[in-house]
Design an enzyme around this catalytic site. Structure first.
Site, PDB file in Angstrom:
ATOM      1  N   LEU A  43      15.053  23.970  24.882  1.00 52.71           N
ATOM      2  CA  LEU A  43      13.670  24.124  24.435  1.00 52.71           C
ATOM      3  C   LEU A  43      13.255  25.580  24.608  1.00 52.71           C
ATOM      4  O   LEU A  43      13.914  26.354  25.303  1.00 52.71           O
ATOM      5  CB  LEU A  43      12.744  23.221  25.250  1.00 52.71           C
ATOM      6  CG  LEU A  43      13.002  21.714  25.129  1.00 52.71           C
ATOM      7  CD1 LEU A  43      12.075  20.946  26.063  1.00 52.71           C
ATOM      8  CD2 LEU A  43      12.821  21.245  23.689  1.00 52.71           C
ATOM      9  N   SER A  44      12.141  25.939  23.991  1.00 54.18           N
ATOM     10  CA  SER A  44      11.693  27.325  24.125  1.00 54.18           C
ATOM     11  C   SER A  44      11.405  27.668  25.582  1.00 54.18           C
ATOM     12  O   SER A  44      11.683  28.785  26.021  1.00 54.18           O
ATOM     13  CB  SER A  44      10.456  27.581  23.263  1.00 54.18           C
ATOM     14  OG  SER A  44       9.408  26.693  23.591  1.00 54.18           O
ATOM     15  N   GLU A  45      10.864  26.720  26.359  1.00 58.09           N
ATOM     16  CA  GLU A  45      10.667  26.928  27.795  1.00 58.09           C
ATOM     17  C   GLU A  45      10.862  25.639  28.579  1.00 58.09           C
ATOM     18  O   GLU A  45      10.595  24.537  28.070  1.00 58.09           O
ATOM     19  CB  GLU A  45       9.272  27.478  28.118  1.00 58.09           C
ATOM     20  CG  GLU A  45       9.082  28.954  27.836  1.00 58.09           C
ATOM     21  CD  GLU A  45       8.417  29.226  26.510  1.00 58.09           C
ATOM     22  OE1 GLU A  45       8.361  30.401  26.108  1.00 58.09           O
ATOM     23  OE2 GLU A  45       7.978  28.260  25.858  1.00 58.09           O
ATOM     24  N   THR A  46      11.315  25.820  29.813  1.00 61.80           N
ATOM     25  CA  THR A  46      11.418  24.753  30.803  1.00 61.80           C
ATOM     26  C   THR A  46      10.774  25.283  32.078  1.00 61.80           C
ATOM     27  O   THR A  46      10.998  26.436  32.448  1.00 61.80           O
ATOM     28  CB  THR A  46      12.892  24.395  31.072  1.00 61.80           C
ATOM     29  OG1 THR A  46      13.488  23.903  29.868  1.00 61.80           O
ATOM     30  CG2 THR A  46      13.011  23.334  32.168  1.00 61.80           C
ATOM     31  N   HIS A  75       2.019  27.910  26.496  1.00 64.44           N
ATOM     32  CA  HIS A  75       2.192  26.458  26.401  1.00 64.44           C
ATOM     33  C   HIS A  75       2.849  25.895  27.662  1.00 64.44           C
ATOM     34  O   HIS A  75       2.516  24.779  28.081  1.00 64.44           O
ATOM     35  CB  HIS A  75       2.896  26.076  25.086  1.00 64.44           C
ATOM     36  CG  HIS A  75       4.332  25.710  25.156  1.00 64.44           C
ATOM     37  ND1 HIS A  75       5.342  26.644  25.108  1.00 64.44           N
ATOM     38  CD2 HIS A  75       4.942  24.492  25.245  1.00 64.44           C
ATOM     39  CE1 HIS A  75       6.507  26.016  25.157  1.00 64.44           C
ATOM     40  NE2 HIS A  75       6.297  24.714  25.250  1.00 64.44           N
TER      41      HIS A  75
END
Length: 274
Positions: A43-46, A75
């Site tokens: 994902l774009s961020e974790t 986000h």
């Protein structure tokens, strides 16, 4: 086993926003374990939730992309706050206070919506003409398409362009190989007045497009509201070309720019990290 959530951010309907993976109780995990899991989620961020160090904070968060750690991102801030509340977190005051690499970030609740106070810019101001020319080539934009450009770096490193209209924003077909060192570029353009959304936003990160981007929208809000090019309160659309329906609520309250949106819990479970 650690509690795990996957949150859809900046949407009221699951699958239409920007997903975030959240690992609770991340004490004891090494940097490499966190980085490896972030790469695996793809994902774009974790994010990883930890006890706060600062006395005023409710929780601490570390934010990882597939390539490294960020001091702040939008986000992940809203998604982490939603996950922390869902897991039974009780804030010390009316607003939540998140501790992250960029410092303390306030998060407020208005009904079911969460919003964060935009952090100060690390880098702002005008873009060098040579840098602007390179970005315009990468986005295949004509000079007359671009109304203005500003550095909009509040952690990730954004460079932002204001385009003449939302139609021009949506028409962009970037040349990913032409970005060079300027690999985090945001564009914004106004919709015709009277519609549901005032602006259309897109965010390009190297060879990919981010669905909905809180940090970029925060910096754009600081820029456009601060210069009178946007109203004190507006809604931006993002993710349209990716068949998402991101809605970012931006408003000035005193000296703060607040960036908010709805969040949806999509996955709840547990994760075992080696």
């Amino acid at each position: 086993m650690r509690t795990f959530h996957q949150i859809d951010v900046f949407t009221g309907r699951f699958l239409l926003g920007n997903p975030l993976a959240v690992v609770h109780g991340a004490e004891g995990l090494t940097d490499e374990q966190m980085a490896a899991f972030a790469r695996w989620t793809n994902l774009s961020e974790t994010t990883f939730l930890l006890p706060p160090v600062h006395a005023d904070a409710d929780y601490r968060v570390r934010i990882f992309t597939t390539e490294g750690e960020l001091p702040f991102a939008g986000h992940p801030t809203l998604g982490s706050a939603r996950a922390w509340l869902e897991a039974g977190g009780v804030p010390k005051a009316a607003d939540l206070v998140q501790e992250c690499g960029a410092g303390l970030v306030r998060v407020r609740r208005t009904g079911d919506r969460l919003a964060f106070a935009a952090p100060p810019l690390i880098r702002g101001g005008d873009v060098d003409p040579a840098d602007l020319a390179q970005v315009k080539r990468a986005l295949r934009l004509k000079d007359e398409d671009v109304v203005g450009a500003q550095w909009a770096d509040n952690g990730p490193g954004w460079l932002a362009l204001l385009l003449k209209d939302a139609e021009t924003v949506l028409a962009i077909e970037p040349d990913a190989a032409a970005f060079g060192e300027h690999d985090k570029v945001g564009v914004v353009g106004p919709h015709p007045s009277g519609g549901e959304t005032a602006f259309e936003v897109r965010a390009f990160v190297r060879t990919a497009e981010d669905p909905v981007t809180g940090s970029l929208n925060a910096a754009i809000g600081q820029w456009l509201i601060g210069t009178g090019q946007a109203p004190e309160s507006y809604v931006a659309a993002q993710g349209t070309r990716l068949r998402r329906r991101g809605r970012v609520h931006v408003e000035r309250d005193g000296s703060d720019i607040w960036v908010g949106g709805d969040t949806v819990i999509g996955i709840t479970g547990s994760v075992r990290l080696p």
